[in-house]
Design a protein around this motif. Structure first.
Motif, PDB file in Angstrom:
ATOM      1  N   THR A 115       0.870  -1.184   0.000  1.00 22.72           N
ATOM      2  CA  THR A 115       0.000   0.000   0.000  1.00 22.72           C
ATOM      3  C   THR A 115       0.908   1.236   0.000  1.00 22.72           C
ATOM      4  OG1 THR A 115      -0.066   0.479   2.382  1.00 22.72           O
ATOM      5  CG2 THR A 115      -1.544  -1.275   1.595  1.00 22.72           C
ATOM      6  N   THR A 118       3.469   1.211   2.799  1.00 21.03           N
ATOM      7  CA  THR A 118       4.524   0.193   2.920  1.00 21.03           C
ATOM      8  C   THR A 118       5.910   0.833   2.818  1.00 21.03           C
ATOM      9  OG1 THR A 118       3.043  -1.331   1.790  1.00 21.03           O
ATOM     10  CG2 THR A 118       5.348  -2.019   2.021  1.00 21.03           C
ATOM     11  N   LEU A 148       3.704   4.082  -5.811  1.00 21.59           N
ATOM     12  CA  LEU A 148       2.918   4.039  -4.570  1.00 21.59           C
ATOM     13  C   LEU A 148       3.735   4.522  -3.371  1.00 21.59           C
ATOM     14  CD1 LEU A 148       0.914   0.672  -4.303  1.00 21.59           C
ATOM     15  CD2 LEU A 148       0.030   2.983  -4.560  1.00 21.59           C
TER      16      LEU A 148
END
Ligand SMILES: *Cc1c(COP(=O)(O)O)cnc(C)c1O
Length: 400
Positions: A115, A118, A148
Protein backbone atom coordinates in the motif's frame (compact mmCIF):
# COMPACT_ATOMS: atom_id res chain seq x y z
CA UNK A 1 18.73 -37.87 25.39
CA UNK A 2 19.94 -36.49 22.04
CA UNK A 3 19.83 -32.70 22.44
CA UNK A 4 18.36 -30.48 19.74
CA UNK A 5 21.03 -27.90 19.03
CA UNK A 6 23.93 -27.61 21.52
CA UNK A 7 26.68 -25.10 20.65
CA UNK A 8 30.10 -26.36 19.59
CA UNK A 9 32.40 -25.12 22.33
CA UNK A 10 35.80 -26.79 22.36
CA UNK A 11 39.36 -25.98 23.49
CA UNK A 12 39.93 -23.66 20.53
CA UNK A 13 36.87 -21.59 21.41
CA UNK A 14 37.82 -21.50 25.08
CA UNK A 15 41.42 -20.49 24.31
CA UNK A 16 40.31 -17.62 22.07
CA UNK A 17 37.78 -16.37 24.64
CA UNK A 18 40.46 -16.58 27.37
CA UNK A 19 42.85 -14.67 25.14
CA UNK A 20 40.23 -11.93 24.79
CA UNK A 21 39.65 -11.88 28.56
CA UNK A 22 43.40 -11.69 29.27
CA UNK A 23 44.04 -9.04 26.61
CA UNK A 24 42.76 -6.30 28.89
CA UNK A 25 40.09 -5.32 26.34
CA UNK A 26 36.71 -7.06 26.68
CA UNK A 27 34.11 -4.79 25.07
CA UNK A 28 34.00 -3.58 21.42
CA UNK A 29 37.53 -3.41 20.06
CA UNK A 30 40.04 -5.26 17.87
CA UNK A 31 38.33 -8.66 17.94
CA UNK A 32 34.98 -7.23 16.84
CA UNK A 33 36.79 -5.40 14.04
CA UNK A 34 38.55 -8.60 12.98
CA UNK A 35 35.28 -10.56 13.05
CA UNK A 36 33.60 -7.85 10.93
CA UNK A 37 36.40 -8.07 8.38
CA UNK A 38 36.16 -11.85 8.27
CA UNK A 39 32.38 -11.66 7.77
CA UNK A 40 32.82 -9.06 5.08
CA UNK A 41 35.27 -11.36 3.22
CA UNK A 42 33.03 -14.35 3.73
CA UNK A 43 29.84 -12.68 2.50
CA UNK A 44 31.55 -10.58 -0.19
CA UNK A 45 29.94 -7.44 1.26
CA UNK A 46 32.18 -4.42 1.79
CA UNK A 47 30.65 -3.23 5.04
CA UNK A 48 29.47 -5.42 7.90
CA UNK A 49 28.59 -4.06 11.35
CA UNK A 50 28.46 -6.40 14.34
CA UNK A 51 25.75 -5.82 16.92
CA UNK A 52 24.42 -7.50 20.05
CA UNK A 53 21.71 -9.53 18.28
CA UNK A 54 19.83 -9.93 15.03
CA UNK A 55 16.78 -8.31 16.70
CA UNK A 56 18.79 -5.24 17.72
CA UNK A 57 20.30 -5.03 14.23
CA UNK A 58 16.94 -5.18 12.46
CA UNK A 59 15.47 -2.60 14.83
CA UNK A 60 18.46 -0.31 14.38
CA UNK A 61 17.97 -0.38 10.62
CA UNK A 62 14.21 0.22 10.81
CA UNK A 63 14.95 3.28 12.98
CA UNK A 64 17.66 4.41 10.57
CA UNK A 65 15.15 4.21 7.69
CA UNK A 66 12.73 6.28 9.78
CA UNK A 67 10.02 3.64 10.12
CA UNK A 68 7.40 4.79 12.63
CA UNK A 69 3.70 5.13 13.43
CA UNK A 70 1.48 4.96 10.36
CA UNK A 71 4.01 2.90 8.40
CA UNK A 72 3.56 -0.71 7.29
CA UNK A 73 6.24 -3.37 7.12
CA UNK A 74 5.52 -6.62 5.29
CA UNK A 75 6.66 -9.76 7.11
CA UNK A 76 5.86 -13.46 6.63
CA UNK A 77 3.31 -14.95 9.04
CA UNK A 78 5.68 -17.89 9.36
CA UNK A 79 8.76 -16.67 11.25
CA UNK A 80 10.15 -16.16 14.72
CA UNK A 81 8.45 -13.33 16.66
CA UNK A 82 11.57 -11.12 16.45
CA UNK A 83 10.83 -10.23 12.81
CA UNK A 84 7.51 -8.61 13.72
CA UNK A 85 8.35 -7.49 17.27
CA UNK A 86 10.98 -5.03 16.04
CA UNK A 87 8.36 -3.48 13.75
CA UNK A 88 6.03 -3.07 16.73
CA UNK A 89 8.88 -1.43 18.72
CA UNK A 90 9.09 1.24 16.03
CA UNK A 91 5.37 1.96 16.38
CA UNK A 92 4.74 0.67 12.85
CA UNK A 93 2.34 -2.07 11.75
CA UNK A 94 3.56 -5.52 10.73
CA UNK A 95 1.55 -6.63 7.70
CA UNK A 96 1.69 -10.41 7.59
CA UNK A 97 1.58 -12.41 4.38
CA UNK A 98 1.46 -16.11 3.66
CA UNK A 99 4.46 -18.24 2.70
CA UNK A 100 4.92 -20.93 0.06
CA UNK A 101 5.26 -24.64 0.52
CA UNK A 102 9.07 -24.16 0.67
CA UNK A 103 8.56 -21.88 3.73
CA UNK A 104 9.71 -18.74 1.86
CA UNK A 105 7.63 -15.55 1.72
CA UNK A 106 5.12 -15.62 -1.17
CA UNK A 107 6.12 -12.78 -3.51
CA UNK A 108 2.65 -12.56 -5.05
CA UNK A 109 1.15 -12.24 -1.56
CA UNK A 110 3.71 -9.49 -0.87
CA UNK A 111 2.60 -7.68 -4.03
CA UNK A 112 -1.04 -7.79 -2.93
CA UNK A 113 -0.12 -6.41 0.51
CA UNK A 114 1.72 -3.33 -0.75
CA UNK A 115 0.00 0.00 0.00
CA UNK A 116 1.18 3.65 0.00
CA UNK A 117 2.12 3.06 3.66
CA UNK A 118 4.52 0.19 2.92
CA UNK A 119 8.08 1.19 3.83
CA UNK A 120 9.92 -2.12 4.20
CA UNK A 121 9.65 -5.78 3.18
CA UNK A 122 11.37 -8.26 5.50
CA UNK A 123 11.93 -11.63 3.82
CA UNK A 124 13.10 -14.41 6.16
CA UNK A 125 15.29 -17.29 4.92
CA UNK A 126 13.49 -19.90 6.98
CA UNK A 127 15.62 -22.92 7.87
CA UNK A 128 18.48 -21.35 5.88
CA UNK A 129 16.78 -21.64 2.48
CA UNK A 130 16.98 -18.33 0.56
CA UNK A 131 13.83 -16.43 -0.44
CA UNK A 132 13.13 -15.42 -4.05
CA UNK A 133 15.48 -12.43 -4.21
CA UNK A 134 15.31 -11.88 -7.97
CA UNK A 135 11.54 -11.56 -7.75
CA UNK A 136 11.63 -9.40 -4.60
CA UNK A 137 14.24 -7.06 -6.06
CA UNK A 138 12.23 -6.77 -9.23
CA UNK A 139 9.00 -6.12 -7.32
CA UNK A 140 10.32 -3.17 -5.28
CA UNK A 141 11.73 -1.62 -8.48
CA UNK A 142 8.57 -1.90 -10.59
CA UNK A 143 7.27 1.47 -11.71
CA UNK A 144 3.77 0.96 -10.29
CA UNK A 145 5.21 -0.10 -6.93
CA UNK A 146 7.66 2.82 -6.86
CA UNK A 147 4.85 5.23 -7.62
CA UNK A 148 2.92 4.04 -4.57
CA UNK A 149 5.94 4.61 -2.32
CA UNK A 150 5.49 7.73 -0.18
CA UNK A 151 8.81 8.89 1.33
CA UNK A 152 8.68 10.74 4.66
CA UNK A 153 12.33 11.68 5.06
CA UNK A 154 15.58 12.26 3.17
CA UNK A 155 16.80 8.64 3.38
CA UNK A 156 13.51 7.30 2.03
CA UNK A 157 13.56 9.90 -0.74
CA UNK A 158 17.11 8.86 -1.65
CA UNK A 159 16.12 5.21 -1.97
CA UNK A 160 12.88 6.12 -3.71
CA UNK A 161 11.33 2.74 -3.14
CA UNK A 162 10.49 0.08 -0.55
CA UNK A 163 13.53 -1.14 1.43
CA UNK A 164 14.39 -4.85 1.38
CA UNK A 165 15.57 -5.75 4.89
CA UNK A 166 16.42 -9.44 5.02
CA UNK A 167 16.06 -11.35 8.28
CA UNK A 168 19.02 -13.63 7.61
CA UNK A 169 19.01 -15.10 11.13
CA UNK A 170 19.23 -18.62 9.65
CA UNK A 171 21.13 -18.12 6.47
CA UNK A 172 24.81 -17.27 6.96
CA UNK A 173 26.61 -19.28 4.26
CA UNK A 174 23.49 -20.01 2.22
CA UNK A 175 23.86 -19.20 -1.47
CA UNK A 176 21.73 -17.57 -4.16
CA UNK A 177 23.00 -17.84 -7.74
CA UNK A 178 26.19 -19.20 -6.12
CA UNK A 179 26.77 -16.00 -4.15
CA UNK A 180 26.68 -16.02 -0.36
CA UNK A 181 23.64 -14.37 1.21
CA UNK A 182 24.29 -10.84 2.38
CA UNK A 183 24.39 -9.21 -1.04
CA UNK A 184 20.84 -9.94 -2.26
CA UNK A 185 18.83 -7.46 -0.19
CA UNK A 186 19.56 -3.81 0.65
CA UNK A 187 20.35 -4.89 4.19
CA UNK A 188 20.74 -8.41 5.60
CA UNK A 189 20.96 -9.17 9.30
CA UNK A 190 22.48 -12.40 10.65
CA UNK A 191 21.93 -13.88 14.10
CA UNK A 192 24.67 -15.49 16.18
CA UNK A 193 22.33 -16.60 18.96
CA UNK A 194 23.38 -19.81 20.75
CA UNK A 195 21.20 -22.11 18.63
CA UNK A 196 22.14 -20.66 15.26
CA UNK A 197 24.62 -22.20 12.76
CA UNK A 198 27.39 -19.86 13.88
CA UNK A 199 27.21 -18.52 17.40
CA UNK A 200 28.77 -15.84 19.58
CA UNK A 201 26.39 -16.83 22.44
CA UNK A 202 24.35 -13.75 21.53
CA UNK A 203 25.12 -11.51 18.60
CA UNK A 204 24.27 -10.35 15.13
CA UNK A 205 25.72 -8.62 12.09
CA UNK A 206 24.30 -6.22 9.52
CA UNK A 207 25.45 -6.41 5.89
CA UNK A 208 25.23 -2.98 4.26
CA UNK A 209 24.43 -3.34 0.63
CA UNK A 210 22.57 -0.17 -0.28
CA UNK A 211 22.56 0.99 -3.90
CA UNK A 212 23.99 4.22 -5.26
CA UNK A 213 23.90 7.06 -4.10
CA UNK A 214 24.25 5.57 -0.60
CA UNK A 215 27.79 5.39 0.78
CA UNK A 216 27.91 2.11 2.73
CA UNK A 217 31.32 2.93 4.20
CA UNK A 218 30.03 6.21 5.63
CA UNK A 219 26.86 4.45 6.80
CA UNK A 220 28.98 1.85 8.62
CA UNK A 221 30.71 4.64 10.57
CA UNK A 222 27.40 6.33 11.30
CA UNK A 223 25.82 3.09 12.52
CA UNK A 224 28.83 2.28 14.68
CA UNK A 225 28.01 5.49 16.56
CA UNK A 226 24.24 4.96 16.42
CA UNK A 227 24.67 1.51 18.01
CA UNK A 228 26.67 3.05 20.87
CA UNK A 229 24.49 5.87 22.24
CA UNK A 230 25.35 8.25 19.44
CA UNK A 231 28.69 8.82 21.17
CA UNK A 232 31.30 10.27 18.84
CA UNK A 233 34.15 8.09 20.24
CA UNK A 234 33.97 4.50 21.36
CA UNK A 235 35.49 3.31 24.63
CA UNK A 236 38.67 2.07 22.94
CA UNK A 237 39.56 5.35 21.24
CA UNK A 238 38.81 7.19 24.46
CA UNK A 239 41.55 5.20 26.21
CA UNK A 240 44.19 6.87 24.04
CA UNK A 241 46.07 9.42 26.18
CA UNK A 242 44.36 12.77 26.18
CA UNK A 243 41.56 11.59 23.91
CA UNK A 244 38.86 11.74 26.57
CA UNK A 245 36.47 14.40 25.26
CA UNK A 246 33.46 13.11 23.32
CA UNK A 247 30.16 14.37 22.00
CA UNK A 248 26.75 12.80 21.54
CA UNK A 249 25.22 13.59 18.20
CA UNK A 250 21.91 11.72 18.58
CA UNK A 251 20.06 9.67 21.23
CA UNK A 252 21.54 6.41 19.95
CA UNK A 253 20.96 2.81 20.97
CA UNK A 254 23.19 0.43 22.94
CA UNK A 255 23.61 -2.72 20.93
CA UNK A 256 27.34 -3.11 20.26
CA UNK A 257 29.02 -6.53 20.20
CA UNK A 258 31.78 -7.27 22.74
CA UNK A 259 35.29 -8.59 22.00
CA UNK A 260 34.73 -11.53 24.36
CA UNK A 261 31.85 -12.72 22.20
CA UNK A 262 33.55 -11.85 18.90
CA UNK A 263 36.31 -14.27 19.99
CA UNK A 264 33.81 -17.14 19.75
CA UNK A 265 32.66 -15.94 16.34
CA UNK A 266 36.21 -15.72 14.96
CA UNK A 267 36.84 -19.39 15.78
CA UNK A 268 33.41 -20.39 14.46
CA UNK A 269 33.87 -18.56 11.16
CA UNK A 270 37.39 -19.93 10.59
CA UNK A 271 35.95 -23.44 10.43
CA UNK A 272 32.50 -22.64 9.09
CA UNK A 273 33.03 -23.66 5.44
CA UNK A 274 35.56 -26.40 6.12
CA UNK A 275 33.75 -28.15 8.98
CA UNK A 276 30.38 -26.73 10.04
CA UNK A 277 28.51 -26.50 6.74
CA UNK A 278 29.79 -29.81 5.25
CA UNK A 279 28.78 -31.70 8.41
CA UNK A 280 25.36 -30.07 8.49
CA UNK A 281 24.84 -30.94 4.83
CA UNK A 282 25.79 -34.58 5.50
CA UNK A 283 23.14 -34.75 8.21
CA UNK A 284 20.52 -33.14 5.93
CA UNK A 285 21.36 -35.67 3.20
CA UNK A 286 21.16 -38.58 5.64
CA UNK A 287 17.69 -37.48 6.78
CA UNK A 288 16.47 -36.96 3.23
CA UNK A 289 17.79 -40.35 2.10
CA UNK A 290 15.98 -42.00 5.00
CA UNK A 291 12.63 -40.26 4.57
CA UNK A 292 12.42 -39.46 0.85
CA UNK A 293 10.93 -42.75 -0.29
CA UNK A 294 8.58 -43.26 2.63
CA UNK A 295 5.11 -41.91 1.69
CA UNK A 296 4.44 -40.84 5.27
CA UNK A 297 6.99 -38.04 4.95
CA UNK A 298 7.60 -34.86 2.97
CA UNK A 299 11.29 -33.93 2.90
CA UNK A 300 12.31 -30.27 2.61
CA UNK A 301 13.88 -28.70 -0.46
CA UNK A 302 17.31 -27.32 0.42
CA UNK A 303 19.10 -27.21 -2.92
CA UNK A 304 17.89 -26.04 -6.32
CA UNK A 305 19.69 -24.76 -9.41
CA UNK A 306 19.71 -21.23 -7.99
CA UNK A 307 19.57 -21.73 -4.21
CA UNK A 308 21.61 -23.55 -1.62
CA UNK A 309 20.62 -23.72 2.05
CA UNK A 310 22.85 -23.04 5.04
CA UNK A 311 21.40 -26.28 6.47
CA UNK A 312 20.18 -24.53 9.59
CA UNK A 313 16.94 -26.37 10.36
CA UNK A 314 15.76 -29.67 8.86
CA UNK A 315 11.98 -29.13 8.62
CA UNK A 316 10.50 -32.57 8.03
CA UNK A 317 6.76 -32.68 7.37
CA UNK A 318 4.43 -35.61 7.98
CA UNK A 319 1.78 -36.18 5.32
CA UNK A 320 -1.94 -36.18 6.09
CA UNK A 321 -1.86 -35.38 9.78
CA UNK A 322 -3.45 -32.74 11.99
CA UNK A 323 -1.64 -30.36 14.32
CA UNK A 324 -2.72 -32.48 17.28
CA UNK A 325 -1.38 -35.65 15.68
CA UNK A 326 1.92 -33.87 15.04
CA UNK A 327 2.11 -32.96 18.72
CA UNK A 328 1.47 -36.60 19.66
CA UNK A 329 4.22 -37.77 17.29
CA UNK A 330 6.63 -35.31 18.86
CA UNK A 331 5.75 -36.61 22.30
CA UNK A 332 6.59 -40.15 21.20
CA UNK A 333 9.89 -38.98 19.69
CA UNK A 334 10.81 -37.32 22.99
CA UNK A 335 9.97 -40.58 24.78
CA UNK A 336 12.50 -42.27 22.50
CA UNK A 337 15.15 -39.89 23.90
CA UNK A 338 15.39 -37.60 20.88
CA UNK A 339 14.81 -33.83 21.11
CA UNK A 340 12.85 -32.29 18.28
CA UNK A 341 11.30 -28.88 17.78
CA UNK A 342 8.86 -26.88 15.67
CA UNK A 343 10.01 -23.88 13.60
CA UNK A 344 7.86 -21.88 14.16
CA UNK A 345 4.49 -21.29 15.78
CA UNK A 346 3.03 -18.84 13.22
CA UNK A 347 2.81 -15.27 14.49
CA UNK A 348 -1.02 -15.06 14.20
CA UNK A 349 -1.26 -17.99 16.66
CA UNK A 350 0.71 -16.16 19.40
CA UNK A 351 -1.43 -14.38 22.00
CA UNK A 352 0.00 -10.91 21.36
CA UNK A 353 -0.60 -10.99 17.62
CA UNK A 354 -3.90 -12.87 17.88
CA UNK A 355 -5.14 -10.17 20.27
CA UNK A 356 -3.92 -7.55 17.81
CA UNK A 357 -6.38 -8.98 15.27
CA UNK A 358 -4.26 -11.30 13.11
CA UNK A 359 -6.08 -14.51 12.20
CA UNK A 360 -4.28 -17.72 11.20
CA UNK A 361 -7.15 -18.59 8.84
CA UNK A 362 -5.82 -15.92 6.49
CA UNK A 363 -2.53 -17.81 6.12
CA UNK A 364 -3.44 -21.33 4.96
CA UNK A 365 -0.01 -22.40 3.69
CA UNK A 366 1.65 -21.10 6.85
CA UNK A 367 -0.76 -23.16 8.93
CA UNK A 368 -0.36 -26.27 6.80
CA UNK A 369 3.46 -26.04 6.97
CA UNK A 370 3.36 -25.50 10.72
CA UNK A 371 0.80 -28.16 11.57
CA UNK A 372 2.76 -30.96 9.88
CA UNK A 373 6.31 -29.78 10.69
CA UNK A 374 8.90 -31.36 12.99
CA UNK A 375 12.46 -29.99 13.07
CA UNK A 376 15.11 -32.66 13.55
CA UNK A 377 18.42 -32.15 15.39
CA UNK A 378 21.29 -30.86 13.21
CA UNK A 379 24.67 -29.85 14.63
CA UNK A 380 28.36 -30.44 14.11
CA UNK A 381 28.81 -32.93 16.95
CA UNK A 382 25.76 -35.06 16.09
CA UNK A 383 27.32 -38.43 15.25
CA UNK A 384 26.26 -40.78 12.45
CA UNK A 385 25.00 -43.23 15.07
CA UNK A 386 22.89 -40.48 16.63
CA UNK A 387 21.53 -39.55 13.20
CA UNK A 388 20.39 -43.16 12.81
CA UNK A 389 18.79 -43.04 16.28
CA UNK A 390 16.86 -39.92 15.26
CA UNK A 391 15.69 -41.54 12.02
CA UNK A 392 14.52 -44.71 13.79
CA UNK A 393 12.75 -42.74 16.51
CA UNK A 394 10.88 -40.63 13.97
CA UNK A 395 9.85 -43.64 11.86
CA UNK A 396 8.68 -45.49 14.94
CA UNK A 397 6.75 -42.48 16.25
CA UNK A 398 4.74 -41.93 13.07
CA UNK A 399 2.01 -44.52 13.38
CA UNK A 400 -0.69 -42.68 11.46
C1 LIG B 1 16.74 -16.34 16.07
C2 LIG B 1 15.92 -15.55 15.15
C3 LIG B 1 15.86 -14.16 15.24
C4 LIG B 1 16.43 -13.40 16.39
O1 LIG B 1 17.80 -13.48 16.52
P1 LIG B 1 18.48 -12.84 17.79
O2 LIG B 1 19.94 -12.79 17.45
O3 LIG B 1 18.19 -13.76 18.94
O4 LIG B 1 17.90 -11.49 18.01
C5 LIG B 1 15.17 -13.47 14.27
N1 LIG B 1 14.55 -14.09 13.26
C6 LIG B 1 14.55 -15.43 13.15
C7 LIG B 1 13.85 -16.06 11.99
C8 LIG B 1 15.23 -16.20 14.09
O5 LIG B 1 15.18 -17.53 14.01
Amino acid sequence: MIPFSPPRIDDRTIEEVCAALKSGWITTGPRVRKFEEMLSDYCKVNNVLCVSSNSAGMELMLHWFGVGPGDEVIVPAYTYCATANVVVHCGATPVMVDVKEDFGIDVEAVRRAITPKTKVIMPVDIAGFPCDYDELNQLVREDAVRQLFTPDNEIQRQLGRILLLEDAAHSLGARYHRLPLGTQADLAVFSFHAVKNLTTAEGGAICLNLPHPFDNEALYKQLKIKSLHGQSKDALSKTQAGNWRYDVTEAGYKCNMTDVLAAIGIVELERYDSETLPRRKQIFDAYSNAFRNDPRFQVPIYETAEKQSSYHVYPLRINNITEQQRDEIMQRIFQLEVSVNVHFIPLPMLTFYRNAGYNIQNYPVTYDNFSREISLPVYYNLSDTQVQTVIEAVKKAVTF
